[in-house]
Design a protein around this motif. Structure first.
Motif, short mmCIF file in Angstrom:
data_model
loop_
_atom_site.label_atom_id
_atom_site.label_comp_id
_atom_site.label_asym_id
_atom_site.label_seq_id
_atom_site.Cartn_x
_atom_site.Cartn_y
_atom_site.Cartn_z
N VAL A 237 -11.43 14.39 -7.49
CA VAL A 237 -9.98 13.93 -7.74
C VAL A 237 -9.65 12.99 -6.70
O VAL A 237 -10.14 12.97 -5.35
N VAL A 238 -9.06 11.95 -6.86
CA VAL A 238 -8.56 10.86 -6.10
C VAL A 238 -7.28 11.62 -5.16
O VAL A 238 -6.29 11.95 -5.66
N PRO A 239 -7.74 11.70 -3.79
CA PRO A 239 -6.63 12.57 -3.04
C PRO A 239 -5.53 11.38 -2.82
O PRO A 239 -5.69 10.19 -2.08
N LEU A 240 -4.27 11.97 -3.32
CA LEU A 240 -3.23 10.96 -3.21
C LEU A 240 -2.24 11.30 -2.02
O LEU A 240 -1.83 12.63 -2.00
N ASP A 241 -1.34 10.45 -1.56
CA ASP A 241 -0.24 10.95 -0.88
C ASP A 241 1.12 10.17 -1.45
O ASP A 241 0.71 9.54 -2.26
N GLU A 242 2.41 10.68 -1.24
CA GLU A 242 3.37 10.26 -1.74
C GLU A 242 3.43 8.66 -1.68
O GLU A 242 3.84 8.00 -2.83
N ALA A 243 3.40 8.07 -0.61
CA ALA A 243 3.31 6.68 -0.54
C ALA A 243 2.38 5.96 -1.53
O ALA A 243 2.45 4.78 -2.05
N GLN A 244 1.19 6.24 -1.62
CA GLN A 244 0.14 5.89 -2.53
C GLN A 244 0.96 5.75 -3.93
O GLN A 244 0.52 5.04 -4.70
N VAL A 245 1.26 6.90 -4.16
CA VAL A 245 1.79 7.22 -5.70
C VAL A 245 2.80 6.21 -6.04
O VAL A 245 2.70 5.51 -6.86
N CYS A 246 3.88 5.94 -4.98
CA CYS A 246 5.02 5.15 -5.35
C CYS A 246 4.38 3.56 -5.31
O CYS A 246 4.92 2.99 -6.20
N ALA A 247 3.35 3.31 -4.36
CA ALA A 247 2.96 1.78 -4.46
C ALA A 247 2.02 1.73 -5.44
O ALA A 247 2.17 0.62 -6.39
N SER A 248 1.27 2.52 -6.15
CA SER A 248 0.67 2.33 -7.39
C SER A 248 1.60 2.29 -8.71
O SER A 248 1.34 1.47 -9.52
N VAL A 249 2.65 3.11 -8.70
CA VAL A 249 3.42 2.94 -9.61
C VAL A 249 4.09 1.51 -9.73
O VAL A 249 4.19 0.89 -10.71
N ARG A 250 4.53 1.12 -8.76
CA ARG A 250 4.99 -0.26 -8.52
C ARG A 250 3.99 -1.34 -8.67
O ARG A 250 4.40 -2.20 -9.53
N ALA A 251 2.87 -1.27 -8.22
CA ALA A 251 1.88 -2.26 -8.33
C ALA A 251 1.32 -2.38 -9.97
O ALA A 251 0.88 -3.49 -10.15
N SER A 252 1.59 -1.30 -10.84
CA SER A 252 0.96 -1.49 -11.97
C SER A 252 2.35 -1.81 -12.83
O SER A 252 2.07 -1.64 -14.17
N GLY A 253 3.42 -2.22 -12.35
CA GLY A 253 4.34 -2.74 -13.18
C GLY A 253 5.46 -1.93 -13.69
O GLY A 253 6.33 -2.37 -14.67
N TYR A 254 5.67 -0.88 -12.97
CA TYR A 254 6.90 -0.08 -13.43
C TYR A 254 7.85 -0.06 -12.15
O TYR A 254 7.78 -0.31 -11.12
N THR A 255 9.10 0.27 -12.61
CA THR A 255 10.16 0.15 -11.51
C THR A 255 10.37 2.00 -11.29
O THR A 255 10.46 2.77 -12.26
N LEU A 256 10.21 2.13 -10.18
CA LEU A 256 10.16 3.53 -9.64
C LEU A 256 11.73 4.01 -9.80
O LEU A 256 12.65 3.42 -8.91
N VAL A 257 11.90 5.13 -10.31
CA VAL A 257 13.25 5.82 -10.65
C VAL A 257 13.51 6.78 -9.69
O VAL A 257 14.66 6.93 -8.98
N ARG A 258 12.61 7.78 -9.56
CA ARG A 258 12.85 9.06 -8.81
C ARG A 258 11.47 9.52 -8.53
O ARG A 258 10.61 9.60 -9.43
N LEU A 259 11.41 10.16 -7.13
CA LEU A 259 10.30 10.78 -6.80
C LEU A 259 10.58 12.20 -6.25
O LEU A 259 11.55 12.17 -5.33
N GLU A 260 9.96 13.17 -7.05
CA GLU A 260 10.17 14.64 -6.54
C GLU A 260 8.89 15.15 -6.05
O GLU A 260 7.93 14.99 -6.51
N VAL A 261 8.87 16.11 -4.94
CA VAL A 261 7.67 16.61 -4.38
C VAL A 261 7.96 17.97 -4.23
O VAL A 261 8.92 18.63 -3.78
N TYR A 262 6.81 18.67 -4.51
CA TYR A 262 6.77 20.21 -4.48
C TYR A 262 5.51 20.45 -3.46
O TYR A 262 4.46 20.07 -3.66
#
Ligand SMILES: C[S@@+](CC[C@H](N)C(=O)[O-])C[C@H]1O[C@@H](n2cnc3c(N)ncnc32)[C@H](O)[C@@H]1O
Ligand SMILES: O=[N+]([O-])c1ccc2c(c1)CN[C@@H](CO)C2
Length: 286
Positions: A237-262
């Motif tokens: 699995v690609v080990p991801l942290d929160e910052a990478q998730v948000c950066a990838s979502v934005r870099a692939s052309g989405y507007t990030l509305v909300r991030l929740e973490v467990y």
């Protein structure tokens, strides 16, 4: 383009293709029943435990589908696997739902539940999940039979999908030309991609399935480097942290509305992976 740069790009592309092919080989041993046993039974799916993972995921999805801005006609679940939890709230909002997976064994598992009645038709009894989501909706848990019937009525097809293709779905997949109104994807992209660049690229590929203004609801693993897809089936699995998730979502052309973490408590670490957290992203295609 400079010859050297062109050569380097071709080498990088060849390495990427090798990585994707290696992931395909890993998935040949995937065992739906074992996977469900590892992740969708207590303690990870314990509806009486405040800190259990599955109730947290169902709560995120319930909120996302009931806060008023997510809606339309068509929803696609990307990389469904053998699970149905991810569309139990969605099925009340969308009249047309496409489930998808790369493997026939998973598509078959989904077909068995959708076509069968009663418990004998699938590897997992989804009744507690249906009852829990009914409770979230303020309904009696006994309404689970109506929810099951609703889900069976809105699932329009179970399609093959490959998120590494620019067009992840078959050409004849009956998706509206403008795209789906909503995408859901849970624990798929990071567990099928050889690296972060491939994860981000796959996000871009599925974006093409979504109409402008449509929403993406993404659930995934944080800090995970492998998981067991069956006895002796170790999947990277690609080990991801929160910052990478948000950066990838934005870099692939989405507007990030909300991030929740467990964050996983010790009691949820059961030896089938090394996941440390789970993210929930609500995003929108501009
Ligand atoms: C960790 S499972 C997630 C299953 C389910 N969505 C869940 O929430 O548990 C990852 C899924 O991705 C599927 N998969 C593997 N390669 C894929 C690909 N190239 N494109 C799309 N899905 C893929 C697997 O068959 C598997 O069902
Ligand atoms: O606790 N859970 O609900 C749960 C469900 C599915 C999965 C995980 C955890 C962690 N591993 C991923 C594969 O990358 C699959």
């Amino acid at each position: 383009m400079d010859r050297e740069v062109k050569k380097l790009k071709e080498e990088i592309e060849r390495e990427r293709e090798k990585g994707v092919a290696a992931m395909v080989a890993c998935y040949q041993g995937f065992d739906p029943a074992a996977y469900l046993q590892y992740n969708y039974m207590p303690p990870r799916a314990d509806f009486d435990r405040q800190d259990s993972i599955v109730p947290w995921k169902l709560g995120c999805l319930h909120r996302a589908f009931t806060e008023g801005d997510v809606g339309g006609e068509v929803l696609v679940d990307v990389g469904s696997g053998p699970t149905l939890y991810q569309v139990l709230s969605a099925c009340e909002v969308f009249d047309t739902v496409f489930l998808t997976d790369f493997l026939e064994v998973n598509r078959q598992e989904l077909r068995r539940w959708l076509q069968g009645e009663g418990k004998g038709y699938s590897s997992l009894d989804w009744t507690p999940y249906l009852q829990h989501v009914c409770k979230l909706e303020g309904r009696s848990p006994s309404a689970w039979t109506e929810k099951a019937a609703r889900l069976r009525s809105v699932v329009s097809d179970i399609l093959p999908i490959d998120v590494h293709l620019p067009r992840p779905l078959p050409l004849d997949s009956q998706l509206p030309t403008a795209g789906a109104d909503c995408l859901v994807s849970c624990f798929c992209l990071e567990s099928v991609s050889p690296d972060l660049a491939s994860f981000t690229r796959a996000l871009g590929h599925i974006r093409g399935l979504l109409r402008p203004g449509g929403h993406l609801l993404l659930i995934g693993a944080l800090g995970e480097s492998y998981y067991m897809g069956g006895p002796g089936v170790r999947i990277p699995v690609v080990p991801l942290d929160e910052a990478q998730v948000c950066a990838s979502v934005r870099a692939s052309g989405y507007t990030l509305v909300r991030l929740e973490v467990y964050t996983l408590p010790q009691g949820m670490k059961v030896g089938v992976d090394d996941v440390t957290g789970v993210f929930f992203v609500k995003a929108r295609k501009p």
